[in-house]
Design an enzyme around this catalytic site. Sequence first.
Site, PDB file in Angstrom:
ATOM      1  N   LYS A  79       8.064  10.408 -26.545  1.00 53.17           N
ATOM      2  CA  LYS A  79       7.874   9.793 -25.222  1.00 53.17           C
ATOM      3  C   LYS A  79       6.443  10.028 -24.751  1.00 53.17           C
ATOM      4  O   LYS A  79       5.890  11.118 -24.957  1.00 53.17           O
ATOM      5  CB  LYS A  79       8.887  10.398 -24.237  1.00 53.17           C
ATOM      6  CG  LYS A  79       8.937   9.712 -22.869  1.00 53.17           C
ATOM      7  CD  LYS A  79      10.026  10.318 -21.974  1.00 53.17           C
ATOM      8  CE  LYS A  79      10.108   9.595 -20.634  1.00 53.17           C
ATOM      9  NZ  LYS A  79      11.162  10.159 -19.762  1.00 53.17           N
ATOM     10  N   SER A 159      14.281   6.697 -17.323  1.00 59.83           N
ATOM     11  CA  SER A 159      12.906   6.381 -17.673  1.00 59.83           C
ATOM     12  C   SER A 159      12.634   6.397 -19.177  1.00 59.83           C
ATOM     13  O   SER A 159      11.652   5.803 -19.612  1.00 59.83           O
ATOM     14  CB  SER A 159      11.955   7.360 -16.982  1.00 59.83           C
ATOM     15  OG  SER A 159      12.099   8.664 -17.517  1.00 59.83           O
ATOM     16  N   SER A 183      17.314  10.339 -16.741  1.00 64.35           N
ATOM     17  CA  SER A 183      16.408   9.556 -17.589  1.00 64.35           C
ATOM     18  C   SER A 183      16.621   9.698 -19.087  1.00 64.35           C
ATOM     19  O   SER A 183      15.983   8.981 -19.859  1.00 64.35           O
ATOM     20  CB  SER A 183      14.952   9.925 -17.283  1.00 64.35           C
ATOM     21  OG  SER A 183      14.541   9.320 -16.094  1.00 64.35           O
TER      22      SER A 183
END
Lengths: 494, 95
Positions: A79, A159, A183
């Site tokens: 990420k 997210s 998320s």
Amino acid sequence: MDNLTRLSLKDLRDGLVRKDFTALEATDAYLAAIEAGNDKLNAYVAITADAARSMARASDARIAQGEAGPLEGVPLGIKDLFATKGVHTQAASHILDGFKPEYESTVTANLWRDGAVMLGKLNMDEFAMGSSNETSYYGPVVNPWRGEGSSKALVAGGSSGGSAAAVAAWMCAGATATDTGGSIRQPAAFTGTVGIKPTYGRCSRWGVVAYASSLDQAGSIARSVEDSALMLASMSGFDAKDSTSADLAVPDFAAAVERGVKGLVIGVPREYRMDGMPAEIETLWQQGLEWLKAEGATIRDISLPHTKYALPAYYVVSPAEASSNLARYDGVRYGLRVTGKDITDMYELTRAEGFGREVKRRVMIGTYVLSAGYYDAYYVRAQKVRTLIKRDFEEAFNAGVDAILTPATPSAAFGVADQDMAADPVKMYLNDVFTVTVNMAGLPGIGVPAGKDAQGLPLGLQLIGKPFDEETLFAAGRVIERSAALDLAPAKWW
Amino acid sequence: MSVDADTVRRIGRLARIRITEEEVAAFEGEINAILGFVEQLGEVDIEGVEPMTSVTPMQLRRRDDTVTDGGYAEQIVANAPISEDNFFMVPKVVE
């Protein structure tokens, strides 16, 4: 070699150690899959092909010498929130334009120590603020899943939308992710993947771009419960560089996966039965309870009375912490700088251009609730409510509950650019209604695919555990995974 | 509680984010929608409840007060938009 990308992380690792294929072949297979599909899915914001191949060659050398680490040669996506030395790290924000850290986050350093290979950096909501990956400066991630007979583009959740989409679309064997209010678990539910948010303090936050420090926690997204356990074991561990890191030994998570649920007490919180909850979510939840019961668990109704206040308290605490954490983006030390007539002008113009709409909104809310005259009414009150939310869970666990089963999300994946969500920020926030309580109480939570909706889209269930008891979540999650026996391969269109 | 246009402008200044006049009304609406949503926290009886300061029971660790890191100024300024001789460069702040 498409078939290498279809292997589970576990089988890939075992095949590498047996020398059935090389780490370079596995990495090349994943790079080819990214090359072929990323334009359509937008899961990666940076692809580090050359570095990946040199890491893979180093893995092959270690395997040849009989020195393979636990994740040797396994290609992973990272990420964009994790600092990776010399590599694109922008939290998917314009304000971090060109930022290439001089250091490595502890979590990614742990993965490289164990032999993993980095394929690139994954798309996400800007600064991890969002539930649809649409706040990214790089545009939305598109879910590899589509409704049956439909070509409508769906969100991959957020997210960690890039992490979830890349794992589901066979563009990495597993991905790092982070979870501040849901998320990891919400995008995992939207993409038919397994997402674990461990207990606060299990993974170091050092080198992870901060959003809301008392809630942020790293975890993994993978294609099975066992794969997620293998990844989390490598990511976890005490770190003196994070003052809230837990100084506890990391259990062998993978060893707990087949432990079963015989004799466990599974709590069912009545407050999670929300008004207007779709019937298919209710059915899925009941089915999950039946599966656990059939394997020897006892089901017990419980009450977590402050559940409905978790989301409003979150929207005081997280923006407050964000407004403080994001004060560092000032155009001076890194990233974007917009010239102004004096220093204040430079700050204001840089932050106006560099932050997206959702980030500005949260920083402003945070600034307001922390400002003179409002601090007690909003922030202190929200932190008191948080104490009560945590106490609800403690009382349930003290009364003998081992884990709690809930739905992961109120619905399956929705469309990109959904009009209702765009018109009302609170509607988007409700995506996290089942997951946010877990962050407020610092507990571990896992999202496991458990069924499909009428359109054939994946739906997930969530298990919530006691502090530092991720093992029970892997064991119970595995029972749900095995009982559901779903085909979790999206029909390939990308 | 709700915010008006002047408060939105004031929050923008406090947060060091330039808000254009065209943006004020939209931010006012969105911020009020969120404040309206969090208003329900007022229903909770918080009498005698301590605010949470740490989500897991822990004592903040201490260490010896010695220098353990540093000595690489060039790395610190490596990502600066403008730097000179390992200093961050900013517009003049003192006449």
